[in-house]
Design an enzyme around this catalytic site. Sequence first.
Site, PDB file in Angstrom:
ATOM      1  N   HIS A  14     -64.080  70.641 -29.015  1.00  0.00           N
ATOM      2  CA  HIS A  14     -65.121  70.653 -28.150  1.00  0.00           C
ATOM      3  C   HIS A  14     -64.750  71.275 -26.775  1.00  0.00           C
ATOM      4  O   HIS A  14     -64.136  70.295 -26.028  1.00  0.00           O
ATOM      5  CB  HIS A  14     -65.718  69.247 -28.257  1.00  0.00           C
ATOM      6  CG  HIS A  14     -67.068  69.567 -27.333  1.00  0.00           C
ATOM      7  ND1 HIS A  14     -68.351  69.252 -27.648  1.00  0.00           N
ATOM      8  CD2 HIS A  14     -67.212  69.811 -26.071  1.00  0.00           C
ATOM      9  CE1 HIS A  14     -69.215  69.239 -26.580  1.00  0.00           C
ATOM     10  NE2 HIS A  14     -68.699  69.829 -25.676  1.00  0.00           N
ATOM     11  N   HIS A  16     -65.476  73.808 -23.098  1.00  0.00           N
ATOM     12  CA  HIS A  16     -66.160  74.722 -22.162  1.00  0.00           C
ATOM     13  C   HIS A  16     -65.281  75.688 -21.778  1.00  0.00           C
ATOM     14  O   HIS A  16     -64.431  75.168 -20.878  1.00  0.00           O
ATOM     15  CB  HIS A  16     -67.103  73.800 -21.145  1.00  0.00           C
ATOM     16  CG  HIS A  16     -67.964  73.041 -21.903  1.00  0.00           C
ATOM     17  ND1 HIS A  16     -69.496  73.322 -22.223  1.00  0.00           N
ATOM     18  CD2 HIS A  16     -67.989  71.742 -22.254  1.00  0.00           C
ATOM     19  CE1 HIS A  16     -69.971  72.333 -22.890  1.00  0.00           C
ATOM     20  NE2 HIS A  16     -69.241  71.389 -23.087  1.00  0.00           N
ATOM     21  N   LEU A  17     -65.316  76.860 -21.923  1.00  0.00           N
ATOM     22  CA  LEU A  17     -64.342  77.801 -21.280  1.00  0.00           C
ATOM     23  C   LEU A  17     -64.979  78.645 -20.180  1.00  0.00           C
ATOM     24  O   LEU A  17     -64.444  79.476 -19.744  1.00  0.00           O
ATOM     25  CB  LEU A  17     -63.855  79.027 -22.217  1.00  0.00           C
ATOM     26  CG  LEU A  17     -62.720  78.311 -23.367  1.00  0.00           C
ATOM     27  CD1 LEU A  17     -62.589  79.475 -24.362  1.00  0.00           C
ATOM     28  CD2 LEU A  17     -61.680  77.821 -22.427  1.00  0.00           C
ATOM     29  N   ASN A  42     -72.870  77.227 -24.072  1.00  0.00           N
ATOM     30  CA  ASN A  42     -73.683  76.916 -22.800  1.00  0.00           C
ATOM     31  C   ASN A  42     -73.435  77.530 -21.741  1.00  0.00           C
ATOM     32  O   ASN A  42     -73.465  77.259 -20.735  1.00  0.00           O
ATOM     33  CB  ASN A  42     -73.902  75.546 -22.597  1.00  0.00           C
ATOM     34  CG  ASN A  42     -72.585  74.712 -22.061  1.00  0.00           C
ATOM     35  OD1 ASN A  42     -71.653  75.266 -22.530  1.00  0.00           O
ATOM     36  ND2 ASN A  42     -72.764  73.803 -21.242  1.00  0.00           N
ATOM     37  N   LYS A 100     -74.622  74.577 -31.868  1.00  0.00           N
ATOM     38  CA  LYS A 100     -74.967  73.704 -31.264  1.00  0.00           C
ATOM     39  C   LYS A 100     -76.327  73.172 -30.784  1.00  0.00           C
ATOM     40  O   LYS A 100     -77.082  74.137 -30.443  1.00  0.00           O
ATOM     41  CB  LYS A 100     -74.015  73.856 -30.004  1.00  0.00           C
ATOM     42  CG  LYS A 100     -74.107  72.741 -28.873  1.00  0.00           C
ATOM     43  CD  LYS A 100     -73.115  71.584 -29.276  1.00  0.00           C
ATOM     44  CE  LYS A 100     -73.313  70.351 -28.354  1.00  0.00           C
ATOM     45  NZ  LYS A 100     -72.448  70.457 -27.189  1.00  0.00           N
ATOM     46  N   HIS A 137     -75.193  67.400 -29.330  1.00  0.00           N
ATOM     47  CA  HIS A 137     -75.009  66.709 -27.952  1.00  0.00           C
ATOM     48  C   HIS A 137     -76.175  65.526 -28.173  1.00  0.00           C
ATOM     49  O   HIS A 137     -77.299  65.850 -28.072  1.00  0.00           O
ATOM     50  CB  HIS A 137     -75.475  67.461 -26.940  1.00  0.00           C
ATOM     51  CG  HIS A 137     -75.261  66.598 -25.620  1.00  0.00           C
ATOM     52  ND1 HIS A 137     -74.363  66.882 -24.454  1.00  0.00           N
ATOM     53  CD2 HIS A 137     -76.071  65.863 -25.206  1.00  0.00           C
ATOM     54  CE1 HIS A 137     -74.487  66.209 -23.396  1.00  0.00           C
ATOM     55  NE2 HIS A 137     -75.446  65.286 -24.071  1.00  0.00           N
ATOM     56  N   HIS A 175     -68.535  64.278 -28.415  1.00  0.00           N
ATOM     57  CA  HIS A 175     -68.134  63.416 -27.419  1.00  0.00           C
ATOM     58  C   HIS A 175     -68.846  62.097 -27.313  1.00  0.00           C
ATOM     59  O   HIS A 175     -69.867  61.798 -26.466  1.00  0.00           O
ATOM     60  CB  HIS A 175     -68.411  64.104 -25.967  1.00  0.00           C
ATOM     61  CG  HIS A 175     -69.757  65.016 -25.791  1.00  0.00           C
ATOM     62  ND1 HIS A 175     -71.038  64.242 -26.080  1.00  0.00           N
ATOM     63  CD2 HIS A 175     -69.773  66.060 -25.397  1.00  0.00           C
ATOM     64  CE1 HIS A 175     -71.924  65.191 -26.045  1.00  0.00           C
ATOM     65  NE2 HIS A 175     -71.308  66.250 -25.503  1.00  0.00           N
ATOM     66  N   LEU A 227     -71.304  64.088 -18.760  1.00  0.00           N
ATOM     67  CA  LEU A 227     -72.406  63.564 -19.544  1.00  0.00           C
ATOM     68  C   LEU A 227     -71.966  63.875 -21.114  1.00  0.00           C
ATOM     69  O   LEU A 227     -71.282  64.799 -21.713  1.00  0.00           O
ATOM     70  CB  LEU A 227     -73.795  64.413 -19.536  1.00  0.00           C
ATOM     71  CG  LEU A 227     -74.539  64.331 -18.259  1.00  0.00           C
ATOM     72  CD1 LEU A 227     -75.705  65.209 -18.006  1.00  0.00           C
ATOM     73  CD2 LEU A 227     -75.008  62.690 -18.239  1.00  0.00           C
ATOM     74  N   ASP A 255     -64.126  68.332 -24.568  1.00  0.00           N
ATOM     75  CA  ASP A 255     -65.215  68.527 -23.583  1.00  0.00           C
ATOM     76  C   ASP A 255     -64.690  68.900 -22.221  1.00  0.00           C
ATOM     77  O   ASP A 255     -65.444  68.544 -21.184  1.00  0.00           O
ATOM     78  CB  ASP A 255     -66.238  67.385 -23.663  1.00  0.00           C
ATOM     79  CG  ASP A 255     -67.678  67.585 -23.051  1.00  0.00           C
ATOM     80  OD1 ASP A 255     -67.903  68.844 -22.958  1.00  0.00           O
ATOM     81  OD2 ASP A 255     -68.182  66.739 -22.724  1.00  0.00           O
ATOM     82  N   HIS A 259     -66.026  72.603 -13.265  1.00  0.00           N
ATOM     83  CA  HIS A 259     -66.887  72.592 -12.237  1.00  0.00           C
ATOM     84  C   HIS A 259     -66.217  72.883 -10.993  1.00  0.00           C
ATOM     85  O   HIS A 259     -65.410  72.103 -10.734  1.00  0.00           O
ATOM     86  CB  HIS A 259     -68.330  71.917 -11.911  1.00  0.00           C
ATOM     87  CG  HIS A 259     -68.896  71.829 -13.255  1.00  0.00           C
ATOM     88  ND1 HIS A 259     -70.032  72.608 -13.343  1.00  0.00           N
ATOM     89  CD2 HIS A 259     -68.889  70.865 -14.460  1.00  0.00           C
ATOM     90  CE1 HIS A 259     -70.651  72.521 -14.466  1.00  0.00           C
ATOM     91  NE2 HIS A 259     -70.149  71.324 -15.042  1.00  0.00           N
ATOM     92  N   ALA A 271     -72.421  67.623 -13.620  1.00  0.00           N
ATOM     93  CA  ALA A 271     -71.623  66.869 -14.861  1.00  0.00           C
ATOM     94  C   ALA A 271     -70.428  67.679 -15.637  1.00  0.00           C
ATOM     95  O   ALA A 271     -70.738  68.576 -15.797  1.00  0.00           O
ATOM     96  CB  ALA A 271     -72.559  66.425 -15.870  1.00  0.00           C
TER      97      ALA A 271
HETATM   98  C1  NCD Z   1     -70.796  69.946 -19.983  1.00  0.00           C
HETATM   99  C2  NCD Z   1     -70.627  71.404 -19.005  1.00  0.00           C
HETATM  100  O1  NCD Z   1     -70.581  71.212 -17.847  1.00  0.00           O
HETATM  101  O2  NCD Z   1     -71.151  72.423 -19.414  1.00  0.00           O
HETATM  102  N1  NCD Z   1     -70.834  68.867 -19.127  1.00  0.00           N
HETATM  103  C3  NCD Z   1     -70.509  67.627 -19.501  1.00  0.00           C
HETATM  104  O3  NCD Z   1     -70.580  66.616 -18.643  1.00  0.00           O
HETATM  105  N2  NCD Z   1     -69.832  67.538 -20.578  1.00  0.00           N
HETATM  106  C4  NCD Z   1     -72.096  69.857 -20.668  1.00  0.00           C
HETATM  107  C5  NCD Z   1     -71.959  69.111 -21.888  1.00  0.00           C
HETATM  108  O4  NCD Z   1     -71.268  69.018 -22.739  1.00  0.00           O
HETATM  109  O5  NCD Z   1     -72.439  67.970 -21.853  1.00  0.00           O
HETATM  110 ZN    ZN Z   2     -69.447  69.500 -23.847  1.00  0.00          ZN
END
Ligand code: NCD
Ligand code: ZN
Length: 353
Positions: A14, A16-17, A42, A100, A137, A175, A227, A255, A259, A271
């Site tokens: 899991h 986010h790239l 996302n 997802k 999620h 998560h 989150l 996860d 940011h 988040a």
């Molecule tokens: C994730 C994101 O920033 O894309 N943020 C997070 O807090 N985990 C989105 C997600 O997986 O909920």
């Molecule tokens: Zn995530």
Amino acid sequence: MTETLTLIRPDDWHLHLRDGAALAHTVAWSAAQFARAIVMPNLKPPVVDTAQALAYRERILAARPPGSSFEPLMTLYLTDATAPEEIARARSSGVVHGVKLYPAGATTNSDSGVTALQRVGPVLEAMQREGMPLLVHGEVTDPDIDIFDREAVFIDRHLEPIRRAFPQLKIVLEHITTAYAVDWVRAQGARDARGAPLQGATITAHHLLYSRNALFAGGLRPHYYCLPVLKRERHRVALLDAATGGDDRFFLGTDSAPHARAAKEAACGCAGCLTAPHALELYAQAFAQRDALARLEGFASRHGADFYGLPHNTARITLRRAPQPVEPSLPYLDDAIVPLAAGTTLDWRVDAG
Ligand code: NCD
Ligand code: ZN
């Protein structure tokens, strides 16, 4: 005391790239430790069909450091408008490994998420038929539900009915953050024809290492906000039991959700915790709390691959016990980014080479 630990090279189930210029940073961080990663869809706008997933995959591949064989495993973002026919297309592409489900409004870039689960019944039916995993999620978005209860309420109101309606569907509860989720996953005993579980769950390093106290330690700590939000200590303990217990339904999913610093240190901060740069060391830190380093390989390198029906990696990676101060920040785009545990010292290092 274990001084070095050699594992099958792990995968991140899991991740986010992001996209564009961020890929130069994010792909390098993950490729340094992981062989493969399930890449979340996302983006803005989200990755909703196979053609978009293929194009995103090419952008990720192009961002790999020289010589890297890091393999992105792509996912689609389920919306009210997803066509059931898209699932067969996704399956036959060979590069899409999951779909997802974000309840609309649950988290970062989830505005296109599903508004009512009844709308996606035919898609879930097609996924069950094609053996395409549903990645969830698991939080309700109703504003009247307390934020600390959103996972448990989602399980009761939505996940349990999905499971009952689609008993052969492969589902990953992503998560997980509560003892309630651990117990629910443990109660799902069904297996597929390969003997792999039909129900899995990913666990992040930050939910293994921190309770919600970390959010308020001496002041408001935005870099510990993600989150689903961190929960109370007894839930952290239940997650640590699950991760270190050798149960193949639980596997690694960072996860890691980057940011830039300004977006986190703000009146309404985003988040997401950045864990990819030190992911394996953070997990080792958690497993060492239970003297369970011998169980890290199953959690990090075997259970997820078995769930997804993919081969184990052949390469190895070595962790060495040596103090590693976590950088206060790292360069990111035209800003900086603060990694989880910045300013602390980890007990482990991944051996380069
Ligand atoms: C994730 C994101 O920033 O894309 N943020 C997070 O807090 N985990 C989105 C997600 O997986 O909920
Ligand atoms: Zn995530």
